[in-house]
Every structure is written in C-alpha cells, then in structure tokens.
Design a protein around this motif. Sequence first.
Motif, PDB file in Angstrom:
ATOM      1  N   UNK A 159      69.693 -50.601  14.780  1.00  0.00           N
ATOM      2  CA  UNK A 159      71.302 -50.205  14.950  1.00  0.00           C
ATOM      3  C   UNK A 159      71.637 -49.783  16.117  1.00  0.00           C
ATOM      4  N   UNK A 160      70.744 -48.778  16.928  1.00  0.00           N
ATOM      5  CA  UNK A 160      71.086 -48.456  18.138  1.00  0.00           C
ATOM      6  C   UNK A 160      71.590 -49.690  19.121  1.00  0.00           C
ATOM      7  N   UNK A 161      70.426 -50.552  19.123  1.00  0.00           N
ATOM      8  CA  UNK A 161      70.613 -51.591  19.974  1.00  0.00           C
ATOM      9  C   UNK A 161      71.827 -52.454  19.573  1.00  0.00           C
ATOM     10  N   UNK A 162      72.115 -52.634  18.325  1.00  0.00           N
ATOM     11  CA  UNK A 162      73.409 -53.282  17.908  1.00  0.00           C
ATOM     12  C   UNK A 162      74.631 -52.473  18.483  1.00  0.00           C
ATOM     13  N   UNK A 163      74.668 -51.324  18.357  1.00  0.00           N
ATOM     14  CA  UNK A 163      75.797 -50.382  18.715  1.00  0.00           C
ATOM     15  C   UNK A 163      75.968 -50.450  20.238  1.00  0.00           C
ATOM     16  N   UNK A 164      74.798 -50.709  20.874  1.00  0.00           N
ATOM     17  CA  UNK A 164      74.828 -50.499  22.549  1.00  0.00           C
ATOM     18  C   UNK A 164      75.388 -51.917  22.915  1.00  0.00           C
ATOM     19  N   UNK A 165      75.046 -52.852  22.161  1.00  0.00           N
ATOM     20  CA  UNK A 165      75.580 -54.359  22.563  1.00  0.00           C
ATOM     21  C   UNK A 165      76.875 -54.362  22.178  1.00  0.00           C
ATOM     22  N   UNK A 166      77.421 -54.046  21.093  1.00  0.00           N
ATOM     23  CA  UNK A 166      78.765 -54.129  20.708  1.00  0.00           C
ATOM     24  C   UNK A 166      79.591 -53.254  21.663  1.00  0.00           C
ATOM     25  N   UNK A 167      79.180 -52.160  22.092  1.00  0.00           N
ATOM     26  CA  UNK A 167      80.009 -51.292  22.809  1.00  0.00           C
ATOM     27  C   UNK A 167      80.099 -51.930  24.241  1.00  0.00           C
ATOM     28  N   UNK A 168      79.129 -52.289  24.928  1.00  0.00           N
ATOM     29  CA  UNK A 168      79.151 -53.049  26.021  1.00  0.00           C
ATOM     30  C   UNK A 168      80.189 -54.181  26.042  1.00  0.00           C
ATOM     31  N   UNK A 169      80.161 -54.952  24.942  1.00  0.00           N
ATOM     32  CA  UNK A 169      80.948 -56.279  24.906  1.00  0.00           C
ATOM     33  C   UNK A 169      82.512 -55.819  24.746  1.00  0.00           C
ATOM     34  N   UNK A 170      82.667 -54.519  24.171  1.00  0.00           N
ATOM     35  CA  UNK A 170      83.816 -54.060  24.006  1.00  0.00           C
ATOM     36  C   UNK A 170      84.614 -53.705  25.251  1.00  0.00           C
ATOM     37  N   UNK A 171      83.488 -53.033  25.971  1.00  0.00           N
ATOM     38  CA  UNK A 171      84.016 -52.333  27.259  1.00  0.00           C
ATOM     39  C   UNK A 171      84.498 -53.588  28.362  1.00  0.00           C
ATOM     40  N   UNK A 172      83.991 -54.647  28.373  1.00  0.00           N
ATOM     41  CA  UNK A 172      84.233 -55.736  29.094  1.00  0.00           C
ATOM     42  C   UNK A 172      85.754 -56.095  29.095  1.00  0.00           C
ATOM     43  N   UNK A 226      76.621 -43.848  24.416  1.00  0.00           N
ATOM     44  CA  UNK A 226      75.541 -42.684  24.576  1.00  0.00           C
ATOM     45  C   UNK A 226      75.088 -42.358  23.247  1.00  0.00           C
ATOM     46  N   UNK A 227      75.723 -42.459  22.037  1.00  0.00           N
ATOM     47  CA  UNK A 227      75.118 -42.271  20.886  1.00  0.00           C
ATOM     48  C   UNK A 227      73.906 -43.208  20.469  1.00  0.00           C
ATOM     49  N   UNK A 228      73.886 -44.552  21.007  1.00  0.00           N
ATOM     50  CA  UNK A 228      73.095 -45.368  20.713  1.00  0.00           C
ATOM     51  C   UNK A 228      71.799 -45.047  21.820  1.00  0.00           C
ATOM     52  N   UNK A 229      72.080 -44.366  22.901  1.00  0.00           N
ATOM     53  CA  UNK A 229      70.948 -44.258  23.887  1.00  0.00           C
ATOM     54  C   UNK A 229      70.383 -42.673  23.363  1.00  0.00           C
TER      55      UNK A 229
END
Length: 487
Positions: free
Chosen positions: A264-277, A326-329
Amino acid sequence: MNTPGAAPGLLQRAWRYAASVGAVGLVIALYHLGLRANNTTVALTLLMVILGVSARWGLAEATVAAVVAVLGFNFYFLEPIGRLTIEDPQNWVAFGAFLVTAITASQLSAYARRRTAESESRRVEIEKLYALLQEMSLTGSPRRTVREFVHRVVQIVGCGAAAFYYSPTGDIVRSGPELDQVADRDLIAAAALDEGVLDAALSVFTAPVRLGGRSLGSMALAAPLPAPATLRALVNLVAITLEKARALEDASHAEAAHQSEVLKSALLDSLAHDIKTPLTSIKAAVTSLLGDSQTGAPESDEKRELLTIINEEADRLNRLAAETIAMARVDAGKLHLEKQPLMVTEMIDAALSELAGQLRGRQVSVKAEPGLPSVEADAESIQEVVRHLIENALKYSPGDSPIAISVARKGGRVVVGVADRGPGIEENERMRIFDRFYRGRRHRFDTRGTGMGLAIAKGIVEAHGERIWVESEKGQGSAFYFSLPVV
C-alpha cells in the motif's frame, strides 16, 4: 459367566506349571537314576532350571518349580534318602541355602523380566508419542491441531475415545465412541482444574491443558489408557503444539499485514509521484499566465480569477501529493533523516514563512525560553512537523482566535508546543487523534483535509526517538507538544 478367552488362558497357565514341574522332575530323575554327581552339582542344575523357568514364564511358575525342586532334592539327595526329613545339621544348612537361593533367583529373574517388559512398553509408548508428534507437527491452525489430536490419539496411542475443549474459540471436538461419561459442561469445567484426574470407575482421564499459566482448554481420554507418565507427556505435547500453531498463525497474519502495508505504501508513493509530475507542469503554466496578466497583458477579470483558482487548487493538490508521499514513507519506515545541530526557533520561523498566506489576519505568538540549546534533528522534517501542527490549529480553531507557539527546555530535551483556542478534543478521541486518516467526530465532515498531518508528524517525531502528545480541555482549546533531544 466366563469371559471369552478365559478357558484358553487357564489351560495355558496350567500347561506352564506342568512344564515347570516336569523340567525339575526330569533333572531329578536324570541324577537319581542315571548320572552320578554330588549334591552341589545337583543343586546348581536345579537352580539353572528354576532361573530358566523364571526367565521364560515368570515368578509364579518359578516359585512352584523351586518348591518342587526343594522337596525333590530333600527326598532323593539328602540323608536320610527316601524321606522328607534331614538328620545331618550340615544338610539343613545346605537345604536352607538351596531354598533361599532358588526363591531369590526366581524373584530376581522375574523382576528382570518385569523390568524388561516395562521398558519395552515404554519404548512402544515413546514411539507412539513420537509418531503423534510427527502427525501434529504437520497441522496448521490451532483449530486444525485440536481436530488432528483427538483423531490421532485414538488411532496412534490406542485410546478408546478422546474429547478436547479449546477455550480460545469454545470448540469441542470428539473422536471415537462418544464419551457419555464426560459431558460438554464437565469438559469445560475441567479447564479450570489444577491437574489431571483419573476416574478409575469410568476409566476416563480428564486434564486441563495450559502452557505458561495460560489456559488452552481441557482433554478427556477413555480406556485403554497409556501409563501415567505418557498421559502427562500427552498433555504437555498438545499444549506445546497448540502454542506453536498459534504462534505460526500469528506470525503468518503479521507477515501478511506487513506485506499489505508495504504494498500500500509503495502504491501510494508511486501514485503521489505520478500526480506531482503533471501538477508541476500545471503550476508552471498558471504562474506564467498570471505573471503575463500582471505585467499589463489585456486579460478579463473573469479569466484572471479562473487562473487564480487554478493556481490555488494546484497548490492544494501539490500539498496532498506531498502528504501522501510522506505518509507512505512513514508507513514503510523509509524516512531518511540527516540529523545535525540546529535551533528549533529557526525551524518555527521557516514554517511560519511557508504558511504566511494562510496566516493572514491570524495572531501568532512565539514564546521561546532564553538560552535554548541546539537540538539534534533533521531540519526539513522538523519544519514539516511544526507546519502540520500549525495547520491543524488553523483548521480547528475560530478564524479570529490566536495561536501560541512555545519552546522550552525540559531536562535533556527541548519541548515545542502549538496551542489553539478551538473547541478542544474529547477524551475518548485523544488516543486516536494521531491515527492515519482519523478525523474528530464533530469535524470529519465540515473541515477540509486528509487526516494525515498529525500521523505524519507522529511518525517523524518517533523516527527521532522522541514522542508527541496532546493536552486538551473541552471548550478551552488544545495544545500539541513534541520533544527533541539536546545536542
């Protein structure tokens, strides 16, 4: 009424007695009629026959053979021959020594035979226990272990029937013919006993099953029962196996939960990075357009307002993406802290500058104790903690109420506090206020936010080896505190 097999048993025993007497008679006849030997040789030969009878059949047959041997030795070989009397005192001594030696030898031989039989019986029971252990070690959950035990103890150990009460789930499992003598309520009550009880009249053994003082339930076994030592070993075996199965099940669940959290953390981290781009591109474009409109390019007021809305919402999405990362990390335990000596007041000033737009018209006071020492912490992370606490105060307090920030030394730590004049936090919610996505019952629908800010702050502070807490009074506001170690 004769039981089945009683007649063959009596005939077999009678045959053994006859064979024992016949063996002694044969030796006496050989020495009396044919072989010439002194009395010592005759006595030793008879002793050997008695030992053989004892080793082959047991003490009763050997005792009968010893009595017949003594009478025959007296009648045929001791003076006066042909009578059951002894005239020479030396012959009395020889007769007594032969009698004592014959009986003692037969008893010793029978004792050795009995001990051999007991050892063999124990060996068989140990092999059965080992086989039962192997069968039960392949089980999975505790409930399956209980079912396997009651079935296997009947098949392998040879008990007539078995029943088990597993207290954590309340299950009662039976195997073999029904144990009518042990009702469910009796089996449940047996879990509270101090030790096992053997009911000789019913031939039923009932015992509590516990490990380390923790009750796991109780068991009941019906005849034929193994030896008492084996019964105790069975109780210990099932307790240890159940605890092992429970530990493995808990470990499996914990590992599954951990893997789920990591995924879940990896998924959130990946999605958040994709959103930030794309957000970065949107923010850059909007900033450029707003800059053009402010330098004199002809733009309508409506268009400028729409661009301002896009700019503000892009900032909001950017903050949400940052919180998600931050939450994912925090969840994955991947906070990379670069600790160094720093002044907490500088981090507070940086956080206030970052939130200047949100703090317009809000009175914020910073009260720092003079002569504060440096703390050892990660500057960016601590600034983020302060920012989250100030944002929390902004959300949950009236717009015209002040926010008070305090910094003080408490022993070997520096404690930072952020206090507001909001409605306060109910006592039953204070333990959950730092949980992920948790929102207060009264504010979960009327306050914007994700509920991740305090959870992120808690994760950062705990990654520094310190703690964060809240003090609140209903109607008077709340104060959030966290500590940092002095250099």
